[in-house]
Structures are given as C-alpha cells and as structure tokens.
Design a protein around this motif. Structure first.
Motif, mmCIF file in Angstrom:
data_model
loop_
_atom_site.group_PDB
_atom_site.id
_atom_site.type_symbol
_atom_site.label_atom_id
_atom_site.label_comp_id
_atom_site.label_asym_id
_atom_site.label_seq_id
_atom_site.Cartn_x
_atom_site.Cartn_y
_atom_site.Cartn_z
ATOM 1 N N SER A 94 3.864 7.460 -10.073
ATOM 2 C CA SER A 94 3.925 8.167 -8.797
ATOM 3 C C SER A 94 2.892 9.287 -8.732
ATOM 4 O O SER A 94 2.287 9.526 -7.673
ATOM 5 C CB SER A 94 5.337 8.726 -8.594
ATOM 6 O OG SER A 94 5.423 9.474 -7.408
ATOM 7 N N ALA A 95 2.662 9.960 -9.858
ATOM 8 C CA ALA A 95 1.691 11.055 -9.869
ATOM 9 C C ALA A 95 0.260 10.541 -9.700
ATOM 10 O O ALA A 95 -0.581 11.209 -9.087
ATOM 11 C CB ALA A 95 1.833 11.846 -11.169
ATOM 12 N N MET A 112 0.856 -1.181 0.000
ATOM 13 C CA MET A 112 0.000 0.000 0.000
ATOM 14 C C MET A 112 0.893 1.233 0.000
ATOM 15 O O MET A 112 1.948 1.261 0.663
ATOM 16 C CB MET A 112 -0.908 0.013 1.234
ATOM 17 C CG MET A 112 -1.871 -1.163 1.301
ATOM 18 S SD MET A 112 -3.049 -1.187 -0.069
ATOM 19 C CE MET A 112 -3.986 0.271 0.334
ATOM 20 N N PRO A 113 0.524 2.285 -0.737
ATOM 21 C CA PRO A 113 1.357 3.500 -0.750
ATOM 22 C C PRO A 113 1.576 4.077 0.643
ATOM 23 O O PRO A 113 2.632 4.652 0.927
ATOM 24 C CB PRO A 113 0.559 4.454 -1.639
ATOM 25 C CG PRO A 113 -0.302 3.570 -2.478
ATOM 26 C CD PRO A 113 -0.627 2.388 -1.629
ATOM 27 N N ARG A 126 -4.647 7.824 -6.899
ATOM 28 C CA ARG A 126 -5.906 7.515 -7.598
ATOM 29 C C ARG A 126 -5.909 6.114 -8.207
ATOM 30 O O ARG A 126 -6.965 5.503 -8.369
ATOM 31 C CB ARG A 126 -6.133 8.545 -8.714
ATOM 32 C CG ARG A 126 -6.435 9.951 -8.205
ATOM 33 C CD ARG A 126 -6.262 10.980 -9.289
ATOM 34 N NE ARG A 126 -4.843 11.257 -9.556
ATOM 35 C CZ ARG A 126 -4.409 12.065 -10.503
ATOM 36 N NH1 ARG A 126 -5.276 12.677 -11.296
ATOM 37 N NH2 ARG A 126 -3.110 12.266 -10.659
ATOM 38 N N ILE A 127 -4.726 5.587 -8.566
ATOM 39 C CA ILE A 127 -4.607 4.239 -9.134
ATOM 40 C C ILE A 127 -3.631 3.459 -8.251
ATOM 41 O O ILE A 127 -2.474 3.855 -8.105
ATOM 42 C CB ILE A 127 -4.093 4.272 -10.582
ATOM 43 C CG1 ILE A 127 -4.999 5.139 -11.469
ATOM 44 C CG2 ILE A 127 -4.009 2.860 -11.152
ATOM 45 C CD1 ILE A 127 -4.487 5.306 -12.886
ATOM 46 N N ARG A 177 14.215 7.645 -5.989
ATOM 47 C CA ARG A 177 13.596 8.130 -4.751
ATOM 48 C C ARG A 177 12.079 8.021 -4.770
ATOM 49 O O ARG A 177 11.435 8.123 -3.722
ATOM 50 C CB ARG A 177 14.020 9.579 -4.509
ATOM 51 C CG ARG A 177 15.432 9.719 -3.957
ATOM 52 C CD ARG A 177 15.679 11.120 -3.432
ATOM 53 N NE ARG A 177 15.863 12.070 -4.517
ATOM 54 C CZ ARG A 177 17.049 12.410 -5.028
ATOM 55 N NH1 ARG A 177 18.147 11.861 -4.535
ATOM 56 N NH2 ARG A 177 17.156 13.285 -6.003
ATOM 57 N N LEU A 178 11.498 7.819 -5.943
ATOM 58 C CA LEU A 178 10.041 7.646 -6.041
ATOM 59 C C LEU A 178 9.609 6.216 -5.775
ATOM 60 O O LEU A 178 8.407 5.941 -5.712
ATOM 61 C CB LEU A 178 9.559 8.072 -7.439
ATOM 62 C CG LEU A 178 9.796 9.531 -7.843
ATOM 63 C CD1 LEU A 178 9.317 9.760 -9.266
ATOM 64 C CD2 LEU A 178 9.101 10.479 -6.877
ATOM 65 N N MET A 179 10.572 5.287 -5.650
ATOM 66 C CA MET A 179 10.252 3.871 -5.474
ATOM 67 C C MET A 179 10.784 3.388 -4.134
ATOM 68 O O MET A 179 11.792 3.870 -3.634
ATOM 69 C CB MET A 179 10.876 3.039 -6.606
ATOM 70 C CG MET A 179 10.387 3.398 -7.996
ATOM 71 S SD MET A 179 11.150 2.367 -9.267
ATOM 72 C CE MET A 179 12.830 2.994 -9.255
ATOM 73 N N ARG A 180 10.086 2.407 -3.576
ATOM 74 C CA ARG A 180 10.535 1.761 -2.353
ATOM 75 C C ARG A 180 9.916 0.370 -2.301
ATOM 76 O O ARG A 180 8.744 0.197 -2.618
ATOM 77 C CB ARG A 180 10.139 2.565 -1.121
ATOM 78 C CG ARG A 180 10.625 1.956 0.197
ATOM 79 C CD ARG A 180 10.360 2.881 1.359
ATOM 80 N NE ARG A 180 11.119 4.134 1.215
ATOM 81 C CZ ARG A 180 11.041 5.148 2.065
ATOM 82 N NH1 ARG A 180 10.225 5.072 3.105
ATOM 83 N NH2 ARG A 180 11.753 6.244 1.877
#
Length: 745
Positions: free
Chosen positions: A262-263, A129-130, A267-268, A293-296
């Motif tokens: 990431s943007a 989950m984000p 919503r998705i 840095r946008l991924m983990r």
C-alpha cells in the motif's frame, strides 16, 4: 576427535561429525575398477532437464538409442527371452502412442478446468488500477477450496496466464514456506519479479545490489523493484503478487507485506491475489481490520478438484477414445486414495501413467493392443508362446469351465488343441472387448443422465464411482437401477419426454443404435398424446400420488381404509402403456450392457487390474522394506556368499543366522534386535568383531578382517543405523546408545 565426540554424546546431532573421515578400500581393489563408466549426456536428457518437465518420447526419435548404436531395447524380452526384439520394441512404441494420446486429452482437461476463472482473474488484473479502487491495493480473493494438493497447479496456471499469455507483467507466487520472515518474502518477491539472480546467498542481505544516487540498496529493498518498473522497457507493466495458501501464511508477515504494498502503490503498480481455502469470513478474522481497509477487490470461485478428477477419470476409463482401461480393483483403490488422502490431480495422472507402463512392460499379451484397428496384422504376433499364454488366462479358464458345465466338449477341444481356431477366437474376442467397453461407457452415461431427472438426489454416486461396480457386475439389479426405473414410471409426460430426448442425443450408432430406434417411436407417440390432450402434463397409472386415493369408511365403530382408482383419461391410459414400454426398454438395455467382466474372454488385455505394483510404488511400506533389507540382504544383493540362507525362508527374516559376509549394517541390526533399550557401545563392538574378525577370536577365521578394518566397518555400519533412525547417543550414559525403533511397530 574423541574429545569432541564425548562432548556431544548427549545430543541427537553432532555438529563436528564431519571433522572425522574414514576411507576404506577393500583389498585387491583399485579405484579405477570401482569407478562406474561415464555416460555421455544426450541432447534429449539435457532438454528435459532444462524444461523441467517430463516429455513423452516416441521411438521415431533417434536419440532414444544414442547411447547404444545398436538400439538397446527399453522393454525386456518376455517369455524367458523368447520374445523377438521387434515385438518388444513394438510394445514400447504402443505404450508411447497410447499414453501420448491419453496425456494430450488429460492436459486439455486440466487446461480447460479453470479456464473461466483464469480468464476472469486475468481480466481483473488487466483492468485493476489504484485509482479505480480509491487508492486501495487491488485484491482478488480466490476461493480455491479445501483440496490443498491442487492449489499449486492453479496458481502456476494463473502466473503463466498473467505473465506469459496476457503479458500483463511479472507474477510472483508466494507460499507459506516462503514466509519465514518478511525479509525472505521481499527477497523472493524482488528476485522473481525482476527475474534477476544476484548470485547471492539468502544470508547475504547486507551486500550491495544496486546503487541509486550514491545510496546502497539491500536485496530486500522495494526500491529495487521501483527502479525496475521505471525503466523504459518495463513501463506499463503490473506486478502481481499471488499468495497460494493465505490461511497458512503468517498473519504478521501478511499484514506487513500488505502495508508495504500500500505504501509503494503510487510507485509500483501492485495487484494482490489471495488464495482462500476456507471462507472470506475466516480470512477477515485472521487479518487485522486496519489491513483489510487497505485492500479492495472482487471474489472468484474455482471449479472443484473433484469435478476435474471425475472428468479425467471418465475420459481415461469410460471415454470412447481409450484403448487400455483400469480394472475394478485398481479403479476403486485409486479413487479411495484420492478421496481419503486428498491428493493432487497430478498424483492420479502419475498413477494412470504407471498403469500404462506396467501393463506394456510386463504383460506380453499387451501387444494385442497394437492391432486393435488392424486385426489382420495380428497373425504375425500370434506365435505359439502367445497362444499358450492366452490358454493360461483366468478368463480362458472360465470360458472352458462354462463350456464343460454345458457338456459342450467339442469347442473345448478346439480351443485347447487347434491353434488356427484359437486365432479366430482371439480376433473375435478383441472385437467383443472393444464393443463391451464402448457399450458399458454408454450405459453408464445413460444411467447418469436418467438419474439427473430423479427428484431425490441424495446419496447420488457419480459415474466414475459406479464404474468399478459395473465391471464387477454389481449394478445389474442393484438398488441404483431399481430406484431409477421406479422413478421413471412415476414421471409425468414433460419430464419423460425431456429424458428421452437427452438419451437419444447421447446414444450413437457406433455404440447401440437399437436403443435409439426403440425410443424414437415412443417419443413421437407421447408427443402426439400431449398434443391431443387438454392437460399440459399427462400422468401415468403408476403415479400413486395422482392415480390412487384413500377412502375412509366407518364399520362397527372401526375406521377402514381402502384404495380407489381415480379415473384416468384416454390419453393417460395410452401414456401409461408408453411409460411401461419405455421402462421395459431401459431395463433390458441396462441388463445387456452392464454385465461384469467374468464372462469376457481376453479382458486381461484391455483392463489393467494389478494392485500390488501400485501399492508398492504409491503407498510404500518403507519401514518394512528397510527392516527386510537389513535382515535378508542376500535377497537384494544377489550375492553367492550368503546363498545358504535361502533355506530359512522368508516367514521370519529376523530368525536367520548372522553371517560374517553380511554388510556391517545388517550384522549390527541383528545384534540390535537382541539388545535392550540401552546398548553398550563396547559390548556391541565386541560382539561385532567376534563375528567379522580374523583368527584372533573371530568367527570368520582366516577370511575375516583385522582389528583396524573391523573398526572402520563398525563405525560405518553404526553411522548407517543412526542415519536410518534406529539409534542415537544416550543422554543417560555416555558410553551407551539409545534404541529408537522396535521391530513390528
């Protein structure tokens, strides 16, 4: 048309070639006579097309013979047609039965190969989950290894596990071939995730696909996927994007894709799977740090493809359930091809299936495999022609020659003249072959277990690579066996007891219970010695590092070295005797069960070892085949008009004369071989028409063609040579053709 041709003679591809068309109808031939008969599509073929995968078909399915109500034989009747249709059908049934069993076991191995990794990745996708990753894109980095050929199967298994089995949500697999541009990647992502085909071409990106509050959406807009996720039926589903070959994926497109994910992450519910063949460090160097840095996420390792190949090979050739096995030459060929060309596991399975089919298709004695469990039913199949085929086998010849060397002529006369005696020998040989294969497989497994206890594991060949050597009889007395036996004599009591326990657990009464019976008393004796001794580990007298010491003495100013035997305890002396006994038992076991195929009668029935069919199918020499077909078309067409050319032989097909009845491409190819680097088109046409033309200067005489028909044949033959890559339009001279291939290269 001629103007267009002149304008484009300087290029390799003429975009206006399709504007001209020639229809050539041979004289006295109607279109209805040339049309092939229409075949009715059966339900079986339609089902196979819809499923998209090959399914083994058994003879119990009536659809096999649906096209032919009389039941057409799918395997030919051998022995020049003397074989009965029932036996030919039985060979087909045996092939299907044996291959279905092998295919089932192979599919189970493939399914379980990455079971642990698939379960871990699917669990990661389910829990990702984000919010748990601080608003980053949940990413799973999968270290898939360097074998690129197996990556497709792995990611298909992942997609099936996530989308079908676990029902987490749609899973889209992307590869580098889909990454021509970002627009194409988004189209495929949206189309596969929503499982909706708008019926649009890839170039029609300006067509309206959906409407939202009066706004027109394009078919690569992620708003479409957002609307799909917000539908009540799709609430709670996650969208998994798996990139199969991250290293080959365009870095700019990958960066843009991750930025968009990431943007839209709020919503998705995106989850990203990255297949990395090299290492994470190389992946970090490829992608900008701002994107990283946008991924983990987490890292997952995949079981190596070599281990999967070993399991499939061992099951197919060494497994106890296998009836037909690969011979030494074919096994070595397939293993080298897999290692040198890093082909996929599916390629090896296809080669294995082709070996099954070839054996049952062309070998009449393969019918014996249908009666391995019912030797009494073999009498019906042992017709005189089968007995003669057995007498022509190389193994039968070697058996007769060995008997003659021993000057034992009576059994030889019985084998050659007495059919009833040969019946009994065949039945006994079938049982011996089955027992040989089981004992050899068991011996190789014991060898692998024993070698795992060796201290030196360098250059350790796996079991499947030792299999061809064992069939050739090269393992008996080889350095592999000698090193193992020497290491076994140096083992301490703890390691030797563990080795004996593993061997006893591996050996079964069905294969060789004598080894088990011989090792059990020795194991109990060693355990008793350990219990009575004050030492935890007993060492034998063969362990030089423990039992021998070096003593240095100075005599006349010279240093002399001498060995001195250390004192051994009573238990260690008894243990040394036990070690010697274990050594002798294992040595005798290997010598008895690792004999080659040379002295085994009827081994051609149980071991398929023909190389030429596999070389022609899986490693074809396409250029040689094309050149030979153009040089000697009569060998492929089987026509009577060129039958006189058979007297010229096959040593040098290019030396055969040119016949006017040959196909136009063959005639032009003959003239092509005689020309230089540049070919004058008019001279080539003149030479061609002088061969196929009618009485007006042509060699064909009254049977030749007129000028218009000759031009049609010339154009068609020249187009065929150009399609095959032999010629192209010359850039130097507009009326010349440039040669692209030379014979013999």
């Amino acid at each position: 048309m001629s103007t267009a041709i002149q304008e484009n003679q300087g290029t390799d591809y003429d975009p206006q070639e399709h504007l001209g068309c020639y229809i050539f109808t041979p004289p006295n031939a109607s279109s209805e006579a040339q049309r092939p008969p229409k075949r009715r599509r059966t339900s079986t073929s339609k089902g196979v097309k819809q499923k998209g995968k090959a399914t083994a078909v058994t003879t119990t399915d009536n659809s096999l013979y649906e096209d032919d109500p009389e039941g057409e034989l799918l395997f030919p009747q051998l022995f020049g047609g003397k074989e009965s249709p029932a036996v030919a059908k039985r060979r087909w049934e045996s092939y299907n039965e044996l291959w279905e069993e092998q295919e089932k076991r192979t599919n189970e191995i493939l399914a379980s190969m990455n079971e642990k990794m698939l379960e871990e990745v699917s669990e990661f996708v389910k829990k990702a989950m984000p919010e748990s990753y601080d608003g980053k894109v949940p990413t799973a980095v999968i270290l898939v290894g360097p074998n690129i050929a197996s990556h497709g199967l792995l990611f298909n298994q992942l997609a099936t596990r996530i989308q079908v089995n676990e029902r987490i949500g749609p899973a889209v697999v992307l590869s580098s071939k889909d990454a021509t541009n970002l627009k194409g990647v988004l189209k495929k992502l949206i189309k596969d995730a929503t499982q909706e085909d708008q019926g649009l071409d890839d170039e029609e990106d300006t067509v309206v696909t959906k409407k939202t509050q009066g706004a027109k959406l394009l078919n690569y807009d992620l708003q479409i996927l957002q609307n799909w996720c917000q539908e009540p039926a799709h609430k709670g589903l996650k969208v998994t994007v798996a990139i199969q070959d991250t290293e080959a994926f365009d870095s700019n497109i990958l960066s843009d894709l991750v930025s968009l994910m990431s943007a839209y992450l709020n919503r998705i519910p995106f989850t990203l799977l990255l297949g990395v063949a090299t290492s994470i460090e190389i992946f970090h160097e490829k992608v900008p740090k701002s994107i990283i840095r946008l991924m983990r996420g987490e890292k997952f390792d995949v079981e190596r493809a070599e281990e999967c190949l070993a399991r499939i090979f061992n099951d197919a050739t060494i497994g106890a359930k296998s009836v037909l096995r690969l011979g030494p030459s074919l096994s070595d060929f397939l293993l080298r091809r897999q290692k040198n060309h890093t082909q996929s596991i599916q390629a090896f399975v296809a080669a294995l299936k082709y070996a099954y089919m070839s054996h049952f298709y062309a070998n009449p004695l393969s019918i014996f495999l249908a009666f391995v469990d019912d030797l009494d039913g073999l009498d019906e199949a042992l017709k005189p022609e089968y007995l003669e085929a057995v007498r022509n086998l190389p193994s039968f010849r070697r058996r007769v020659e060995s008997l003659l060397e021993e000057k034992n002529t009576k059994p030889v006369r019985l084998l050659l003249d007495d059919d009833a005696h040969l019946h009994d020998v065949i039945k006994a040989s079938i049982s011996l072959c089955r027992n040989y294969t089981k004992c050899l497989a068991q011996a190789l497994e014991v060898l692998e277990i024993a070698r795992s206890f060796m201290v030196n594991q360098n250059n350790k060949l796996p079991r499947h690579e030792l299999y061809p050597k064992a069939l050739l009889g090269e393992l008996n007395g080889s350095p592999v066996i000698r090193e193992l036996l020497l290491a076994m004599k140096k083992m301490n009591s703890t390691k030797l007891v563990a080795l004996i326990d593993r061997v006893i657990a591996t050996i079964t009464d069905e294969t060789d219970g004598s080894l088990q019976k011989a090792l059990v008393p020795l194991r109990e004796r060693i355990a008793a010695l350990i219990k009575d001794s004050q030492k935890k580990n007993l060492n034998s007298e063969f362990d030089l590092s423990v039992s021998d010491t070096l003593r240095a003495t100075v005599v006349s100013k010279r240093v002399q070295l001498s060995e001195k035997k250390s004192a051994l305890t009573k238990e260690e002396e008894e243990y040394s005797k036990c070690v010697k006994a274990v050594h002798d038992i294992i040595e005798q076991y290997f010598s008895e069960n690792m004999k080659g195929l040379e002295g085994l009668l009827l081994h051609e029935v149980f071991f398929y070892d023909l190389l030429s069919p596999h070389r022609d199918v899986f490693a074809p020499r396409s250029r040689y085949a094309i050149e030979r077909a153009l040089s000697r078309p009569q060998d492929y067409l089987g026509c009577a008009c060129c039958s006189d050319l058979s007297e010229y032989g096959n040593n040098n097909p290019s030396d055969n004369p040119i016949m006017p009845t040959m196909p136009a491409a063959s005639i032009l190819y003959k003239l092509y071989l005689e020309s230089g680097t540049l070919i004058n088109t008019f001279d080539l046409w003149s030479a061609f028409y002088s061969i196929v033309g009618d009485g007006e200067g042509g060699d064909a005489g009254e049977g030749g063609v007129d000028r218009a028909t000759g031009q049609v044949l010339f154009y068609r033959g020249l187009a065929e040579l150009r399609a095959l890559g032999f010629v192209r339009a010359s850039k130097k001279k507009t009326d010349h053709l440039a040669k692209l291939a030379w014979k013999g290269l």
